[in-house]
Structure formats: C-alpha cells, structure tokens
Design an enzyme around this catalytic site. Structure first.
Site, PDB file in Angstrom:
ATOM      1  N   THR A  19       0.823  -1.214   0.000  1.00  0.00           N
ATOM      2  CA  THR A  19       0.000   0.000   0.000  1.00  0.00           C
ATOM      3  C   THR A  19       0.848   1.252   0.000  1.00  0.00           C
ATOM      4  O   THR A  19       0.444   2.288  -0.518  1.00  0.00           O
ATOM      5  CB  THR A  19      -0.941  -0.028   1.231  1.00  0.00           C
ATOM      6  OG1 THR A  19      -1.861  -1.082   1.032  1.00  0.00           O
ATOM      7  CG2 THR A  19      -1.699   1.263   1.417  1.00  0.00           C
ATOM      8  N   THR A  99       1.650  -4.203   4.312  1.00  0.00           N
ATOM      9  CA  THR A  99       1.468  -4.478   5.739  1.00  0.00           C
ATOM     10  C   THR A  99       0.979  -5.904   6.006  1.00  0.00           C
ATOM     11  O   THR A  99       1.176  -6.427   7.094  1.00  0.00           O
ATOM     12  CB  THR A  99       0.442  -3.504   6.368  1.00  0.00           C
ATOM     13  OG1 THR A  99      -0.815  -3.642   5.696  1.00  0.00           O
ATOM     14  CG2 THR A  99       0.919  -2.073   6.310  1.00  0.00           C
ATOM     15  N   ASP A 100       0.327  -6.530   4.993  1.00  0.00           N
ATOM     16  CA  ASP A 100      -0.402  -7.766   5.292  1.00  0.00           C
ATOM     17  C   ASP A 100       0.490  -8.942   5.694  1.00  0.00           C
ATOM     18  O   ASP A 100       0.100  -9.745   6.545  1.00  0.00           O
ATOM     19  CB  ASP A 100      -1.283  -8.157   4.095  1.00  0.00           C
ATOM     20  CG  ASP A 100      -2.494  -7.229   3.979  1.00  0.00           C
ATOM     21  OD1 ASP A 100      -2.814  -6.541   4.973  1.00  0.00           O
ATOM     22  OD2 ASP A 100      -3.112  -7.191   2.906  1.00  0.00           O
TER      23      ASP A 100
HETATM   24  C1  SIN Z   1      -1.038  -2.948   2.797  1.00  0.00           C
HETATM   25  O1  SIN Z   1       0.109  -2.748   2.436  1.00  0.00           O
HETATM   26  O2  SIN Z   1      -1.515  -2.284   3.780  1.00  0.00           O
HETATM   27  C2  SIN Z   1      -1.971  -3.937   2.202  1.00  0.00           C
HETATM   28  C3  SIN Z   1      -1.507  -4.524   0.934  1.00  0.00           C
HETATM   29  C4  SIN Z   1      -0.234  -5.290   1.065  1.00  0.00           C
HETATM   30  O3  SIN Z   1       0.014  -5.911   2.094  1.00  0.00           O
HETATM   31  O4  SIN Z   1       0.524  -5.299   0.078  1.00  0.00           O
END
Ligand code: SIN
Length: 335
Positions: A19, A99-100
């Site tokens: 993200t 983040t995932d």
């Molecule tokens: C994010 O980064 O918050 C969600 C998408 C990902 O993990 O690439």
C-alpha cells in the site's frame, strides 16, 4: 544540523510493493486501491527530506500486494540484502513492503540475514494517493532508524507510526488504523520522531549473525490449521495426503485443539509430520504441556510466536534438517 552530504550514511532502499506504493483514482479513498504500482524512485522523490538523512541506492525487488509474497521471493530478498550489506559502501537497508505479510517477511529476514548492519522494514496503511497518506513519514522514519548507530545489532526492525518494533514481536492488529502494528507481549523497542531515534530496550533472542539459519533455496511445505467449534479433520488429512512436512496449529486459548483435531494430529505425527502448537488469540504464550500434553502427543509449543511466524520458524528448522520434536522444541525456545 550541519551535515555535509558526503558524510551521510549510505542506505539501500529495496521496494517490494504494498500500500505504501499503492494508488487510488480518488484521494479520499483509503480502501479499494491497487497496491504496489508506484515505483521506488517516485516513492523517494515524494519525500525530499530523505536527502538530508542518507545517500540512497534504490532497487525495485518486486511490485506486489504482499498477500502474494512467496518463500521464493523471501530467498531473493534475503540474499540481496546480504549481498548489499557485505559492501563497504552500504551502511544499512530499508525494505518497503505491504502491511499484510510484513511480520512474516520481517521475521524471516531477522533469522536469515547475516549482518549486524541495520535492516528496517516499513509500510503504510493508506495508499500514496490518499489524503494524509502515512507512507512518506514512515519511510522517512525508517531511513532515520537505519541511519542511526543504535539500530546496529538489533536484528530486523520495523519503523511504523513513529514506533520501532522488533521483527520477532511485531504483528498487524488493525485492518484500517494507521497505528496498525503492535508488539503484544513485549512492547515496542523504542520510537522515532523528528530525526530522534530512542531505543528503550534491546532484543534478547538470537538473530542475524547469531542465528543458525540460512535462507533456503527449497522450502518445505508447512501449512496452518485452526481449531474452532465443530472443526473436522478434513484439512489435516488432506495436507498429510498432499505431502506436508509440518503443520502449525492456530489453537484455541493456550494452543488447545478439539479432540477431533488431536486425533488427526496424532495420526499425522505418526506419518512423520511435525506439528507445532500456537494460538489464534493474538497475544500471550503457548505453554509446553499446558493445554495439551506435548510430551505424549509429540507436539511442539510455539511459545509467544503467532501461527504465521511459527510457520516461518518451522520451515527454516525443517529446511535445516531438524524434524524431531525435542530438536524443534529447542529451536522454538531459542528463537
Ligand atoms: C497494505 O500494504 O496495507 C496492504 C496490501 C499489502 O500488504 O501489500
């Protein structure tokens, strides 16, 4: 601060997507965007203040949504970080990530990178196009931490929302909030704000140079099975049939499991599958011989590792040739 540019630390920024590199058609959108589309050069250009923190070498390693992270890409990333940190002209590495699965990648790197130089991961909850995007400040803070002397020898760190976490402890705890990352049992290591890096404690368990693990070329198949009301043994039997080498239980409470799953796991262990008990609760620890008789079952307790990190450690242990329960228990108690 009057810092001459050629005395600034030299940092490599490795971008993988997420993200932080996401873009939506409308600045008011913080969901429903595409992750991993903005290149590393644009991410860096968006934060002119980076130029007074470090001299930067940038590489685009991948452009993915981190739900699609793979062990093969972990191998590439870990080896590239090692190669860069072996160079005299690189003082540290920052990795931008989604983040995932950030906590899985961070823990994998914590156990496999062979350097005491700082390695810092960062990410964002809001896409780069959003009002109040959090990526730029997280990136600035990540470089600030990586450029600091205190970060050396602390293993892999996460700089997120002004906090500095250890890769071993950190986990994502919100689907939308900008303070999405916590270290539930141990707390953050410190904080970073306006160029000031302040560590409150250090990492105790071995990592990086003191870790016995190297990143594998071939990854053993290890999957996660949860226990819940009415769970059947179908997933365990299917995995054993598919040739799985290890299964991590995301157990109820203190790593407990239904009687049905206990029987399925006993059968799996009888067929040579390593089984590690962790908890789906999100904090706390799984005590050996606590909610299940590990000695009698042949299972291993994951301690404070959540199921996803327990899976990473089990994969590394199996790849290193350790598959017996006492050997695995030693590893889970050490790392
Ligand atoms: C994010 O980064 O918050 C969600 C998408 C990902 O993990 O690439």
């Amino acid at each position: 601060m009057n810092t001459s540019l050629d005395t600034l630390p030299r940092l490599a920024v490795l971008a993988t997507g997420g993200t932080i590199a996401g873009q939506a058609g409308d600045a008011s959108r913080t969901a429903g965007y595409k992750a991993g589309v903005v290149g590393v050069d644009k991410l860096l250009e968006a934060v002119p203040a980076l130029g007074s923190v470090a001299r930067i070498h940038a590489e685009q390693i991948a452009s993915i949504d981190s739900k699609d992270m793979t062990p093969a890409l972990w191998t590439t990333l870990s080896r590239r970080i090692d190669a860069l940190l072996a160079q005299d002209d690189i003082d540290g590495v920052v990795v931008t990530h989604g983040t995932d699965t950030l906590e899985e990648t961070a823990y994998l790197l914590h156990l496999t990178v062979k350097s005491a130089k700082p390695v810092v991961l960062t990410a964002a909850m809001r896409p780069s196009s959003a009002l109040s995007a959090d990526g730029p400040l997280n990136l600035l803070n990540a470089l600030t931490v990586a450029a600091s002397r205190q970060a050396a020898g602390q293993g892999v760190l996460i700089a997120f929302n002004n906090l500095i976490h250890s890769a071993r402890e950190v986990t994502k705890t919100s689907t939308y909030a900008v303070d999405a990352f916590r270290s539930p049992e141990a707390g953050a290591l410190g904080f970073v704000q306006d160029g000031r890096v302040d560590f409150q404690r250090t990492v105790v368990r071995p990592h990086t140079l003191a870790s016995e693990f190297t990143v594998p070329q071939d990854w053993p198949m290890v999957e996660i099975v949860a226990s819940y009301a009415g769970v059947s043994r179908v997933p365990v039997d299917a995995l054993v049939g598919a040739g799985v080498k290890g299964i991590v239980l995301a157990g109820t409470g203190n790593g407990s499991m239904s009687s049905t799953l206990a029987q399925a796991f006993a059968d799996a262990i009888g067929r040579g599958v390593a089984v590690v008990r962790s908890s789906r609760v999100g904090s706390g620890h799984v005590m050996r011989n606590g909610a299940a008789p590990d000695d009698a079952l042949g299972t291993v307790s994951a301690g404070t590792l959540n199921p996803y990190k327990a899976r990473v450690l089990l994969q590394l242990a199996l790849a290193r040739g350790v598959s017996d329960a006492p050997g695995l228990q030693r590893i889970f108690e050490t790392y």
